[in-house]
Motif scaffolding. Structure first.
Motif, PDB file in Angstrom:
ATOM      1  N   ASN A   1       0.725  -1.210  -0.016  1.00  0.00           N
ATOM      2  CA  ASN A   1      -0.032  -0.036  -0.139  1.00  0.00           C
ATOM      3  C   ASN A   1       0.798   1.261   0.011  1.00  0.00           C
ATOM      4  OD1 ASN A   1      -3.009  -0.453   0.168  1.00  0.00           O
ATOM      5  ND2 ASN A   1      -2.416  -1.980   1.596  1.00  0.00           N
ATOM      6  N   MET A   2       2.083   1.140   0.765  1.00  0.00           N
ATOM      7  CA  MET A   2       2.844   2.384   0.860  1.00  0.00           C
ATOM      8  C   MET A   2       3.315   2.517  -0.640  1.00  0.00           C
ATOM      9  SD  MET A   2       2.613   3.790   3.711  1.00  0.00           S
ATOM     10  CE  MET A   2       4.225   4.785   3.790  1.00  0.00           C
ATOM     11  N   THR A   3       3.878   1.550  -1.242  1.00  0.00           N
ATOM     12  CA  THR A   3       4.564   1.471  -2.664  1.00  0.00           C
ATOM     13  C   THR A   3       3.705   1.963  -3.450  1.00  0.00           C
ATOM     14  OG1 THR A   3       6.104  -0.478  -1.914  1.00  0.00           O
ATOM     15  CG2 THR A   3       5.863   0.083  -4.462  1.00  0.00           C
ATOM     16  N   ARG A   4       2.551   1.555  -3.576  1.00  0.00           N
ATOM     17  CA  ARG A   4       1.106   2.031  -4.498  1.00  0.00           C
ATOM     18  C   ARG A   4       1.120   3.426  -4.577  1.00  0.00           C
ATOM     19  NH1 ARG A   4      -3.954   1.809  -3.750  1.00  0.00           N
ATOM     20  NH2 ARG A   4      -3.760   1.000  -1.537  1.00  0.00           N
ATOM     21  N   MET A   5       1.512   4.216  -3.688  1.00  0.00           N
ATOM     22  CA  MET A   5       1.302   5.454  -3.450  1.00  0.00           C
ATOM     23  C   MET A   5       2.300   6.432  -4.340  1.00  0.00           C
ATOM     24  SD  MET A   5      -1.718   5.818  -1.721  1.00  0.00           S
ATOM     25  CE  MET A   5      -2.107   4.286  -2.630  1.00  0.00           C
ATOM     26  N   ARG A   6       3.404   5.957  -4.503  1.00  0.00           N
ATOM     27  CA  ARG A   6       4.541   6.660  -5.350  1.00  0.00           C
ATOM     28  C   ARG A   6       4.164   6.997  -6.592  1.00  0.00           C
ATOM     29  NH1 ARG A   6       9.214   2.633  -3.314  1.00  0.00           N
ATOM     30  NH2 ARG A   6       8.652   1.519  -5.054  1.00  0.00           N
ATOM     31  N   ARG A   7       4.455   8.284  -6.852  1.00  0.00           N
ATOM     32  CA  ARG A   7       4.212   9.062  -8.075  1.00  0.00           C
ATOM     33  C   ARG A   7       5.349   9.417  -8.916  1.00  0.00           C
ATOM     34  NH1 ARG A   7       0.727  13.688  -6.010  1.00  0.00           N
ATOM     35  NH2 ARG A   7       2.502  13.609  -4.843  1.00  0.00           N
TER      36      ARG A   7
ATOM     37  N   LEU B   1      -2.650   7.595   0.945  1.00  0.00           N
ATOM     38  CA  LEU B   1      -2.104   8.624   0.332  1.00  0.00           C
ATOM     39  C   LEU B   1      -1.855   9.815   1.141  1.00  0.00           C
ATOM     40  CD1 LEU B   1      -1.516   9.945  -2.485  1.00  0.00           C
ATOM     41  CD2 LEU B   1      -4.041  10.256  -2.731  1.00  0.00           C
ATOM     42  N   GLU B   2      -2.756  10.027   2.078  1.00  0.00           N
ATOM     43  CA  GLU B   2      -2.495  11.119   2.749  1.00  0.00           C
ATOM     44  C   GLU B   2      -1.420  10.843   3.553  1.00  0.00           C
ATOM     45  OE1 GLU B   2      -3.566  15.070   4.148  1.00  0.00           O
ATOM     46  OE2 GLU B   2      -4.447  13.820   2.647  1.00  0.00           O
ATOM     47  N   LEU B   3      -1.123   9.852   4.296  1.00  0.00           N
ATOM     48  CA  LEU B   3       0.353   9.533   5.001  1.00  0.00           C
ATOM     49  C   LEU B   3       1.306   9.714   4.049  1.00  0.00           C
ATOM     50  CD1 LEU B   3       1.670   8.333   7.506  1.00  0.00           C
ATOM     51  CD2 LEU B   3       1.313   6.050   6.543  1.00  0.00           C
ATOM     52  N   HIS B   4       1.420   9.284   2.673  1.00  0.00           N
ATOM     53  CA  HIS B   4       2.513   9.393   1.804  1.00  0.00           C
ATOM     54  C   HIS B   4       2.778  10.865   1.866  1.00  0.00           C
ATOM     55  CE1 HIS B   4       4.707   8.895  -1.929  1.00  0.00           C
ATOM     56  NE2 HIS B   4       3.995   9.779  -2.595  1.00  0.00           N
ATOM     57  N   LEU B   5       1.836  11.570   1.170  1.00  0.00           N
ATOM     58  CA  LEU B   5       2.060  12.987   1.047  1.00  0.00           C
ATOM     59  C   LEU B   5       2.498  13.730   2.138  1.00  0.00           C
ATOM     60  CD1 LEU B   5      -1.060  14.032  -0.864  1.00  0.00           C
ATOM     61  CD2 LEU B   5       1.110  13.528  -1.773  1.00  0.00           C
ATOM     62  N   ASN B   6       2.267  13.430   3.438  1.00  0.00           N
ATOM     63  CA  ASN B   6       2.690  13.814   4.802  1.00  0.00           C
ATOM     64  C   ASN B   6       4.313  13.510   4.731  1.00  0.00           C
ATOM     65  OD1 ASN B   6       0.898  15.541   6.988  1.00  0.00           O
ATOM     66  ND2 ASN B   6      -0.404  14.055   5.607  1.00  0.00           N
ATOM     67  N   ILE B   7       4.732  12.322   4.443  1.00  0.00           N
ATOM     68  CA  ILE B   7       6.208  11.785   4.785  1.00  0.00           C
ATOM     69  C   ILE B   7       6.811  12.570   3.647  1.00  0.00           C
ATOM     70  CG2 ILE B   7       7.393  10.004   4.020  1.00  0.00           C
ATOM     71  CD1 ILE B   7       5.292   8.245   5.354  1.00  0.00           C
TER      72      ILE B   7
END
Length: 912
Positions: free
Chosen positions: A151-157, A273-279
């Motif tokens: 799920n964390m990997t899936r958020m990468r853009r 996604l929100e977690l990813h953007l905050n990181i």
């Protein structure tokens, strides 16, 4: 293979274990002898078992890949194993895993993977996305762990500025070990399911947990919700990191808690996604460099220069027929960025409102201050700025006598009444240590008894000293504030800027202690302890106060300044320095005078390249300072171990330990050495937490008297001229090696090779020596190691420069300017007229600063009485450089007439 006890840091242990596994796995593919094959299998098993304790804390290669390699070994597919291990080891060594995926299967390798990552140009490396790792803390099974990671990997853009990989650990202890082991971690996601204890068991892990501090209190926690506690503990060891807390508790419960480094709380949700953007945003806040970025953008703009600096844009060079080599050497960018402009996106150092202001604010965050100011002409200027801003003529300042000369000149400029503090001497090695707290308290209590405590303004100490002696900053400040609750502290941390980014070291830095004390003084526990001690000490005499660890009143003001030579220990161009402030009265009392002092000493044409380098250096320490300082300490510890355990080197050299450089009464922990040949490493956290003084491990003082060379000769004629090894500090029989964040293992290995070569040469020389040559060598060694002159203490100021003979402070400013008139001065030869004058009982008073190199601090200041001990020391000095002393004329001193006239003027002024 070295044992675990031979390693101070997990970074080096891991690197060496993978290198060893690569060598063994390669040998397994070639070995046919069954007995040797079994031995290799056994060694492989040991290496896999050792790495199995470390690899769970790193995202690359990851436990899935590690377990796969272990199965390759168990199934006997040694060719595949050797290939996989080689790929991993190479990727770890070159950092290739940070830039691209590293396949471990033979059929997945294409031509790109054969590129040598180590040969990438700086431009190519700069174009790649920075890589980091995210630590997820949750007690989950394998399937749940794969789900979290995917799920964390899936958020990468593609447009993300950074790339990261996630790793998962189950417990609070594992999380602490991970952030102390793994320098790649930049963010932590704390989920509700974590437990307290780790299943791992290894002495090195226990040592790392001890460095986290505060572990004992976890055993008494009344809750099983360890998330907030983990955030607080990580804040203690790596405050630069970002944490994100996912909790099932209500908003009301969480709102009042101290969450340490937690940037945001997520309430029982899986919004990846929100977690990813905050990181990404959290890392970006540390990555940004306001002034460096502004300068880069400015350099790209087309401009016409109708102002100062012909060198701007490189025009005066590109049009020249004679200085093209300068342009070729430096390249175009430095000239494109060279300007005197303060507009066009740039800023003014003297009145910053734009990118310099923002860069200083980010530096303040990084170094834990309330305000931070950049300086482009070194810490010498920083010291004068702080002193001039805070000290008025007639204020009493307690000064470490062995401090940098800029402080002494600062006292002259400010017109301070100076009380010089004596450090404990290390006569055996011709160097001084640091000022005992008892000496500082004694001087404060003496001034209090004389009714002068209201005039005492500042305590000025060097932390750490050039030779690596580090004060217990918290204890010094607490006990001094107990006597003088509004005392200002100036800590000269010229050699200690790196300390903020190592958990062990941080606790002895000025800014960390200032923040700690401000919080501590607000607490009920401190107020109760103070009130209880006041009752106990009612009517106590000075002896009792000197013997007691004093507690300051809760109303004490925390007023702390630190000056740092960023360029000395971190990334910055030469003369890049910073002033850090944590002063409760700065806004109301100091800000205007500080601004004036800053304007007085700061150039109106500051070097923008230096400012930009300070900005970038701040970015580096916030993102990788922990890693680099850890490697720096590891390099120094490796040097200590290599020299101590080498039988040939120990014949002629000795690495001075804490026991050699700090008297026993100042080492309450009893720790005398960081490394013992028999027992390995000592955990230094305990002594750094307790002892009055500790030794900075990155300063390796080597006694060289056993070679027959004095320190200066060994430095210049042997190390530098013959081997190209550069050092700075020496004493009569020692040289100082300092590791820094740029020191590599190769550098340490080369140094050890050189020392071994020198030792072998001495062995051969003495083996062939005649009896007389051997006697001559032994005599030189004895003169260097035994027949040493005692180090003199500060004598006193002459009465003509003292306002009150009841206390010891002196007016260094009037003495300094009295020497400007040539008729007030005379010259006396050390072994002639000066010696005769002292033998006849005359008072001889220095008219100059006399600074021998080494040791590099004044042994005489203007207005100081020359004692027999100082004369003996000067006569015994065997150095080429003594600032302020003229060998052709002698020592510059005041005439008796000048002293008498000045004394009369002083009396007349006092009467008026």
């Amino acid at each position: 293979m070295h044992s675990v006890n031979d390693y101070y840091s997990a970074i080096q242990l891991r690197s060496d274990r993978w290198s060893a596994l690569r060598d063994v796995s390669t040998s397994l593919t070639k070995e046919k002898n069954e007995r040797k094959l079994n031995a290799l299998r056994k060694k492989s098993e040991e290496l896999f078992s050792s790495l199995a304790l470390i690899e769970p804390y790193w995202a690359f290669p990851g436990m899935a890949a590690f377990d796969h390699m272990r199965r390759q070994f168990e199934h006997g597919t040694f060719d595949d194993l050797a290939f996989s291990v080689s790929r991993v080891t190479r990727a770890l060594t070159t950092g290739a895993y940070r830039r691209r995926h590293i396949p471990l299967e033979r059929d997945s390798v294409d031509s790109e993977e054969h590129d040598d990552e180590a040969q990438l140009s700086p431009e190519a490396r700069a174009m790649s996305k920075p890589y980091f790792e995210v630590l997820i803390v949750d007690d989950v099974n394998e399937q749940q762990e794969r789900w979290l990671k995917s799920n964390m990997t899936r958020m990468r853009r593609p447009e993300d500025p950074f790339t990261y990989e996630a790793l998962v650990v189950p417990s609070l202890e594992d999380a602490l070990i991970a952030v102390l082991f793994n320098h790649n971690i930049q963010a932590i996601v704390v989920r509700p399911g974590l437990r307290l204890h780790s299943n791992m068991s290894l002495q090195l892990l226990t040592r790392y947990l001890a460095r986290a501090g505060g572990m004992k209190q976890l055993e008494t926690l009344q809750t099983e919700d360890y998330g907030p506690e983990l955030c607080r503990l990580i804040d203690r060891v790596r405050p630069e990191l970002d944490a994100y807390l996912i909790t099932e508790r209500s908003v009301e419960e969480i709102a009042g808690l101290d969450l340490g480094i937690c940037r945001r709380v997520f309430y029982n949700q899986e919004d990846f996604l929100e977690l990813h953007l905050n990181i990404l945003r959290g890392v970006q806040s540390r990555f940004k460099t306001p002034f460096f970025t502004a300068l880069v953008e400015y350099s790209k703009q087309p401009t016409g220069v109708f102002h100062a600096m012909p060198i701007s844009r490189g025009k005066s060079i590109s049009r020249s027929h004679w200085i093209q080599d300068m342009g070729a050497f430096y390249g175009p960018n430095i000239f494109l960025a060279e300007t005197s402009a303060t507009s066009g996106g740039l800023d003014s150092l003297l009145e910053p409102h734009g990118p310099i202001k923002r860069a200083q604010e980010l530096a303040s965050r990084a170094f834990g201050s309330k305000q931070t100011f950049f300086a482009t002409n070194g810490t010498s200027t920083c010291n004068k700025i702080v002193v001039q801003a805070l000290v008025s003529p007639g204020d009493i300042v307690l000064v470490d006598r062995d401090c940098h000369k800029s402080h002494h000149y600062g006292m002259v400029l400010a017109g301070a009444q100076v009380v010089y503090l004596d450090s404990y001497p290390l006569n055996e090695y011709s160097m001084y240590g640091a000022v005992p707290l008892r000496e500082i308290k004694h001087q404060l209590l003496t001034l209090k008894a004389a009714g002068k405590l209201d005039r005492v303004r500042m305590l000025l100490l060097t932390n750490c000293t050039f030779d690596g002696i580090v004060y217990n900053v918290e204890r010094v400040m607490e006990e001094c504030l107990a006597i003088k609750p509004d005392l200002i502290f100036l800590w000269d941390e010229a050699w200690f800027a790196f300390a903020r980014f190592a958990p062990t070291y941080r606790q002895r830095t000025a800014m960390n202690v200032a923040a700690t004390l401000r919080e501590k003084f607000r607490g009920d526990a401190h107020r109760e302890a103070y009130e209880a001690q006041q009752k106990e000490l009612e009517g106590a005499d000075d002896d009792k106060l000197l013997a007691t660890r004093l507690i300051p009143p809760p109303t004490a003001r925390v007023r702390v300044y630190a000056t740092q030579s960023t360029h000395k220990t971190l990334t910055s161009l030469r003369q890049g320095s910073m002033i850090h402030v944590n002063d409760q009265d700065f806004k109301g009392e100091v800000e205007q005078s500080f601004h004036e002092a800053y304007m007085t000493h700061t150039s109106t044409s500051p070097n923008y390249q230096i400012i930009a380098s300070l900005d970038v250096g701040r970015r580096q320490v916030e993102l990788e300072g922990f890693e680099f300082v850890q490697r720096q300490v590891e390099a120094a510890m490796s040097m200590r171990r290599s020299i101590a355990s080498h039988p040939l080197l120990s014949k002629y050299f000795k690495v001075l330990s804490a026991g050699d450089m700090i008297p026993e009464q100042h080492r309450e922990s009893g720790v005398s050495s960081y490394y013992d040949v028999e027992q390995g490493w000592t955990d230094i956290w305990d002594c750094w937490e307790k002892d009055e003084f500790v030794l900075d491990a990155t300063r390796v003082t080597l006694a060289v008297g056993g070679t027959g060379w004095d320190g200066d000769t060994f430095k210049t004629n042997v190390l530098m001229d013959k081997y190209g090894i550069q050092i700075n500090k020496t004493s009569r029989n020692t040289v100082l090696f300092m590791t820094n964040i740029g020191t590599t293992r190769s550098s340490v290995a080369y140094l050890i090779e050189v020392l071994v070569e020198i030792a072998k040469g001495l062995d051969e020389l003495l083996d062939d020596a005649s009896k007389m040559e051997r006697l001559s060598f032994d005599r030189r060694v004895r003169n260097l190691m035994e027949d040493l002159p005692p180090l003199p203490d500060f004598s006193r100021f002459h009465d003509a420069f003292r306002t009150d003979l009841g206390t010891v402070e002196g007016d260094i400013r009037s003495a300094f300017f009295l020497s400007y008139e040539e008729e007030n001065c005379d010259y006396l030869e050390l072994d002639g007229s000066l010696k005769r004058a002292l033998d006849a009982g005359q008072e001889v008073v220095s008219a100059s600063f006399i600074i021998p190199y080494p040791p590099g601090f004044p042994i005489l200041v203007p207005g100081q009485v020359v004692s027999q001990e100082i004369l003996a020391f000067m006569l015994a000095l065997d150095v080429n450089e003594i600032h302020g002393y003229r060998a052709d004329l002698g020592l510059r001193v005041f005439t008796q007439d000048a002293l008498e006239k000045h004394a009369q003027i002083k009396l007349k002024t006092a009467a008026e």
